[in-house]
Design an enzyme around this catalytic site. Structure first.
Site, short mmCIF file in Angstrom:
data_model
loop_
_atom_site.label_atom_id
_atom_site.label_comp_id
_atom_site.label_asym_id
_atom_site.label_seq_id
_atom_site.Cartn_x
_atom_site.Cartn_y
_atom_site.Cartn_z
N HIS A 130 0.80 -1.33 0.05
CA HIS A 130 -0.13 -0.05 -0.08
C HIS A 130 1.03 1.37 -0.03
CE1 HIS A 130 -3.49 -2.33 -0.13
NE2 HIS A 130 -3.76 -2.60 1.57
N HIS A 204 -9.71 1.63 0.87
CA HIS A 204 -9.61 0.48 1.50
C HIS A 204 -10.99 0.63 2.96
CE1 HIS A 204 -7.68 -2.81 3.70
NE2 HIS A 204 -6.88 -3.05 2.74
N GLU A 351 -11.48 -3.88 -3.02
CA GLU A 351 -10.49 -2.92 -3.44
C GLU A 351 -10.50 -3.06 -5.08
OE1 GLU A 351 -6.65 -2.66 -0.93
OE2 GLU A 351 -7.91 -4.66 -0.43
#
Length: 385
Positions: A130, A204, A351
């Site tokens: 991420h 998220h 996602e």
């Protein structure tokens, strides 16, 4: 990071200010505390019709999303923290956050672009997750209300300098949250760069359509419009294979209870301790961002339904992939907005994205962005009851 102390504003303590139009669409703002570095954080509330969404300038976080059930009872259907301290903590599992520069994992934190190899900081075992340890979820974004008489909307802006978390190029990103009268929350991502780089932006949010803190989502049904997925190794990096879902626990082409097969003896489920994989969406186009209008490329990707509340979430996107994460690492150590402890599979995360580790897989859809190009991506979350 340590808690922020007595000066932190908890949920609902500040009086909101902003603009409300005669048709009910409203965008209001209130203080939401200060980061350990001394930066003020705001909470913006978007309301229109039946839905209310609260967005933080810290990480672009969707903190709460309130919508009625089949009986008209309004409830929050996303997981989050009641105050800023939870989000700045190292224990935050990306609740509701904007993810960048690169959503999901990059193997070894390393990729090569135009002959130059870049090393990113590792924050997920041997990999980068991420965007690194100080990704977009840890930044304070600049917010501007941009709604009109019919839509409540907020534009967030962030400039990521060249070398940020090891990525090349100065990346200028805008993310716009829009809430319309039909209970549709749209997220539009746009980004430009001054040097070749890789970009994969997503959100998220953890969804529980029965209500935040209500327990596990095993009985809620999920449908993913995908005939294939990308298997992973023991560190959750794609092997490069595009594998059919038929005959596996990854077949969600028909509505299937989240918990129906999550405990099957399957090596992929063992690697992820549940679902934490990318599905290759069945698209009528190629999910192209190059030269395409993102609105024209929107296609339905997934549907979640909770039989108890009657709520249904439909996700449409311009992206080619969808990461389904079943909340496997929620372990009872975090307390959410409603005062409840979060445990394993108390939510699903869906996602929309390009595939994990794409910079190291030439056969995957490209995530390269070059000067003069515009990263353009849209995802729509539609709620009904």
């Amino acid at each position: 990071m340590a808690a922020l102390g007595a000066g932190l504003l908890a949920t609902g303590l500040a009086s909101p200010a902003g603009a409300t139009d005669d048709d009910g669409a409203s965008t209001t703002v209130e203080p939401f505390g200060t980061t350990p570095e001394g930066t003020s954080v705001e909470r913006w509330t978007l309301a229109n019709g039946e839905m209310t969404v609260r967005v933080l300038t810290y990480g672009g976080v969707i903190q709460t999303l309130e919508v009625p059930d089949a009986d008209g009872e309004v409830g929050n259907v996303v997981l989050g923290f009641p105050d800023l301290a939870g989000y700045v903590s190292d224990d935050d599992p990306y609740f509701g956050a904007l993810i960048g520069r690169y959503g999901n994992r990059i193997a070894g934190g390393r990729f090569t672009l135009d002959g130059t190899t870049y090393q990113l900081p590792l924050n997920d075992g041997p990999n980068t997750l991420h965007g690194g340890p100080q990704g977009f979820d840890d930044q304070v974004w600049q917010a501007t209300p941009v709604g009109d008489d019919d839509v409540a909307a907020l534009r967030l802006e962030l400039v990521s300098p060249d070398g940020d978390q090891g990525f090349p190029g100065t990346l200028t990103t805008t993310v716009t949250y829009s809430l319309d009268a039909d209970s549709r929350l749209s997220i539009h991502y746009a980004a430009t760069t001054d040097a070749p780089t890789v970009v994969n932006l997503t959100n998220h949010t953890y969804w529980n359509l029965a209500g935040e803190g209500s327990g596990d989502v095993y009985d809620q049904t999920l449908q993913i419009h995908a005939g294939a997925y990308t298997p992973v190794d023991e560190t959750l990096i794609p092997t490069g294979e595009i594998a059919p879902v038929a005959g596996t626990p990854f077949d969600f082409r028909e509505p299937t209870a989240v918990g129906a097969r999550i405990r099957e003896d399957d090596q992929q489920l063992l690697y992820g301790q549940g679902y934490d994989h990318n599905w290759v969406l069945d698209r009528t186009d190629d999910g192209a961002r190059e030269g395409s209008d993102s609105e024209d490329a929107l296609e339905e990707a997934a549907v979640v339904h909770d039989p108890g509340s009657g709520r249904t979430l439909t996700i449409s996107t311009t992206e080619p992939g969808l990461q389904f994460y079943s909340g496997n690492f929620l372990d009872g150590t975090l307390v959410g907005t409603g005062g409840h402890v979060y445990r394993q599979s108390d939510a699903v995360v869906l996602e929309t994205q390009h595939f994990p580790d794409s910079p190291n897989h030439p056969d995957f859809p490209s995530t390269v962005l070059r000067p003069g190009e515009v990263y353009d991506s849209t995802t729509v979350f539609a709620l009904a009851h």
